[in-house]
Structure formats: structure tokens, C-alpha cells
Scaffold this motif. Sequence first.
Motif, PDB file in Angstrom:
ATOM      1  N   GLY A   1       4.604  -6.998  14.201  1.00 17.00           N
ATOM      2  CA  GLY A   1       4.707  -6.900  15.659  1.00 17.00           C
ATOM      3  C   GLY A   1       6.158  -6.900  16.120  1.00 17.00           C
ATOM      4  O   GLY A   1       6.536  -6.154  17.032  1.00 17.00           O
ATOM      5  N   LEU A   2       6.976  -7.726  15.478  1.00 17.66           N
ATOM      6  CA  LEU A   2       8.399  -7.804  15.836  1.00 17.66           C
ATOM      7  C   LEU A   2       9.084  -6.463  15.581  1.00 17.66           C
ATOM      8  O   LEU A   2       9.797  -5.948  16.448  1.00 17.66           O
ATOM      9  N   LEU A   3       8.846  -5.885  14.395  1.00 16.30           N
ATOM     10  CA  LEU A   3       9.486  -4.605  14.049  1.00 16.30           C
ATOM     11  C   LEU A   3       8.976  -3.479  14.947  1.00 16.30           C
ATOM     12  O   LEU A   3       9.714  -2.551  15.271  1.00 16.30           O
ATOM     13  N   GLN A   4       7.716  -3.591  15.382  1.00 17.16           N
ATOM     14  CA  GLN A   4       7.177  -2.597  16.325  1.00 17.16           C
ATOM     15  C   GLN A   4       7.866  -2.734  17.690  1.00 17.16           C
ATOM     16  O   GLN A   4       8.253  -1.747  18.302  1.00 17.16           O
TER      17      GLN A   4
ATOM     18  N   LEU B   1       0.824  -1.213   0.000  1.00 13.95           N
ATOM     19  CA  LEU B   1       0.000   0.000   0.000  1.00 13.95           C
ATOM     20  C   LEU B   1       0.861   1.267   0.000  1.00 13.95           C
ATOM     21  O   LEU B   1       0.350   2.369  -0.157  1.00 13.95           O
ATOM     22  N   GLY B   2       2.188   1.084   0.209  1.00 12.30           N
ATOM     23  CA  GLY B   2       3.091   2.233   0.235  1.00 12.30           C
ATOM     24  C   GLY B   2       3.080   2.968   1.564  1.00 12.30           C
ATOM     25  O   GLY B   2       3.554   4.093   1.674  1.00 12.30           O
ATOM     26  N   LEU B   3       2.552   2.310   2.613  1.00 12.90           N
ATOM     27  CA  LEU B   3       2.458   2.947   3.930  1.00 12.90           C
ATOM     28  C   LEU B   3       3.720   2.723   4.759  1.00 12.90           C
ATOM     29  O   LEU B   3       3.990   3.435   5.717  1.00 12.90           O
ATOM     30  N   ILE B   4       4.486   1.686   4.392  1.00 11.37           N
ATOM     31  CA  ILE B   4       5.764   1.378   5.041  1.00 11.37           C
ATOM     32  C   ILE B   4       6.748   1.093   3.902  1.00 11.37           C
ATOM     33  O   ILE B   4       6.389   0.363   2.975  1.00 11.37           O
ATOM     34  N   PRO B   5       7.960   1.643   3.955  1.00 12.33           N
ATOM     35  CA  PRO B   5       8.909   1.341   2.878  1.00 12.33           C
ATOM     36  C   PRO B   5       9.303  -0.138   2.895  1.00 12.33           C
ATOM     37  O   PRO B   5       9.341  -0.759   3.953  1.00 12.33           O
ATOM     38  N   ALA B   6       9.579  -0.695   1.710  1.00 10.02           N
ATOM     39  CA  ALA B   6      10.060  -2.079   1.623  1.00 10.02           C
ATOM     40  C   ALA B   6      11.447  -2.151   2.238  1.00 10.02           C
ATOM     41  O   ALA B   6      12.234  -1.218   2.140  1.00 10.02           O
TER      42      ALA B   6
ATOM     43  N   PRO C   1       6.763   2.344  13.987  1.00  8.19           N
ATOM     44  CA  PRO C   1       5.924   2.791  15.098  1.00  8.19           C
ATOM     45  C   PRO C   1       4.670   1.939  15.219  1.00  8.19           C
ATOM     46  O   PRO C   1       4.176   1.403  14.232  1.00  8.19           O
ATOM     47  N   SER C   2       4.161   1.779  16.442  1.00  5.69           N
ATOM     48  CA  SER C   2       2.895   1.077  16.657  1.00  5.69           C
ATOM     49  C   SER C   2       1.767   1.907  16.075  1.00  5.69           C
ATOM     50  O   SER C   2       1.827   3.130  16.108  1.00  5.69           O
TER      51      SER C   2
END
Lengths: 141, 140
Positions: free
Chosen positions: B128-131, A134-139, B137-138
Motif C-alpha cells: 500500500g505504501l509503494l502504491q 511470484l515474479g509479478l513485481i521485481p525484488a 501501480p494499484s
Amino acid sequence: MTAEEIKSKFRRVWGEFNKGNLDPQDELYAADWVLHQPPTPDVQGLAVWKQTLVDWRTAYPDVQWTIEELIVEGDSVVMRYNWHGTNTGESTALPFPPTGKQIVVRGCGVNHIVGGKVVEAWVFMDMLGMMQQLGLIPAMG
Amino acid sequence: MSDQLKVDVRKIVDELNKGNFDVMDDYYSQDFVSHQPPFPDIRGLKAYKRYHANMRVAIPDLQMTIDELIADGNIGTMRYTDRGTNTGQSKTFPFPPTGKQVSWSGLIMSRSEKGKMVEVWNFADNLGLLQQLGIIPSMG
């Protein structure tokens, strides 16, 4: 219920979902069932679940669900699946302006059956991949 | 067959928790493939062993707990929880160590042929792990 009967129920109910028909969900999920889907909060009960499906279809009106694998042992059913859809709507399921993106998301869940209905499920969906598409988080990496 | 698969999986998890990656030679085919969306597939047992070793560099005290095992013919599924402390950096964790204690769960579905695993799908709670690591960010 035999393993084959429970498998065909999963296939039928999700096939109906693809036609926009949510009522058959009542046949598969118990009124007080609980869905654990980390890292999001648990979904408690069929009414909340069906509202989740409505919100999801609002965010992705053309959403289609495909079962890739279905296995049964005793009262446990594992469903590996993918869904694809185009994010043209906004809802509580996706509280962002529509991205217009077409995405494919995979997942897998363990369902516990009592009296022919799911009472509890653990579902792991590739939410990170969904946010990236969705482009909301960078790959990453 | 199904019961044997469960015995095998328990043995593999026990050995991996001790850092013994060679145990995998007995249970995985050489041309084994791991799908772990959204990351690229891992092809070949050698690459899969390297991935596990890299995981342990990033989280040296990594311990996997089996929460549930389900088997139907040659298909097995394990629900698991991983726990550990991110004190190292590796190709699997390509960022400076956070020092954070993390715990995440997932499902691995495996397919076996002639008694060896040829393919797995690993769906972990990567978000969840990366958060927990503070990298994303959560939300909500």
C-alpha cells in the motif's frame, strides 16, 4: 472462553483447513465478521470469507497454514503465521496465469473475539513479498 | 510485566516521534533482531537505530500512532499507523523524493527477555505504501 480454549480453537480450525476442510471456519469466525487486510478491500461476512478460502486453494491447491505464535489478552488474539503453497491454479484470488512457483508468505493479525468467535480482524500479510516471489513485481533494495 | 511493556512502548513511540532514537538504548538489547518481510533482517541495535534515522530522512515529519496494544507475558503486539511526507532520500527509501503524503499501517510483535526487547516482527502494509508513492501501480 479461557485463553487456552481460544488458542486450541485457532489451532484446530486452521489444522482442518490444511486438510481442505473449510466448514470448521464456522466455529471460529462470526457470520458477520469483518476482515481488514490493507491494501486490499475489506472482506465482509463468513460466506465471502469461505469463498475467499476456496479461491485461494484453487490458486494454491497444496496450501498449508502454520501458526508461529499465538497470544491472547482479554478478547484479543494475535496470530503470527506463515503459509506455503505452489501456484498451479487460477482464480479471483490470483487473476493471473499460474506461475508454477512455490512460495512462503508470512503475516500477523489481531482478532477481536465476542462470544467465542472472531467478529473483526486486522491482518497484515507480506503481500509485497508474495508478489515478488511470484515474479509479478521485481525484488527491491 | 505486560502492563510495563505497554508503558515502555508508549514512551518509545513518543520519543521516536520527536526524532529521539537514543531512547531505544533503554528498551532494546544490543543484539536485537528485527524481521520485516520481505526486506532483510536488521541485526543489532545500532543498525536498527540507523534504520529509524534513515526513515526520518526520507519522511522528516513521520508520526506513528498507536492504534492498539496487546500483551501476553513477554510478547507484545502493537497495531500502528504511520503518517508523513516523503521529501527526502535515504538507504531505506532509495528513490528520488516523491513529495507525497503517505499513511500506512502495520503490526509489530515483540519478544522481551529480562525487560528488554530482543526480537520484533514488523508486518507493514508495504504494498500500500509503494502504491501511494506511485512506485508500484494499484491493482485489482
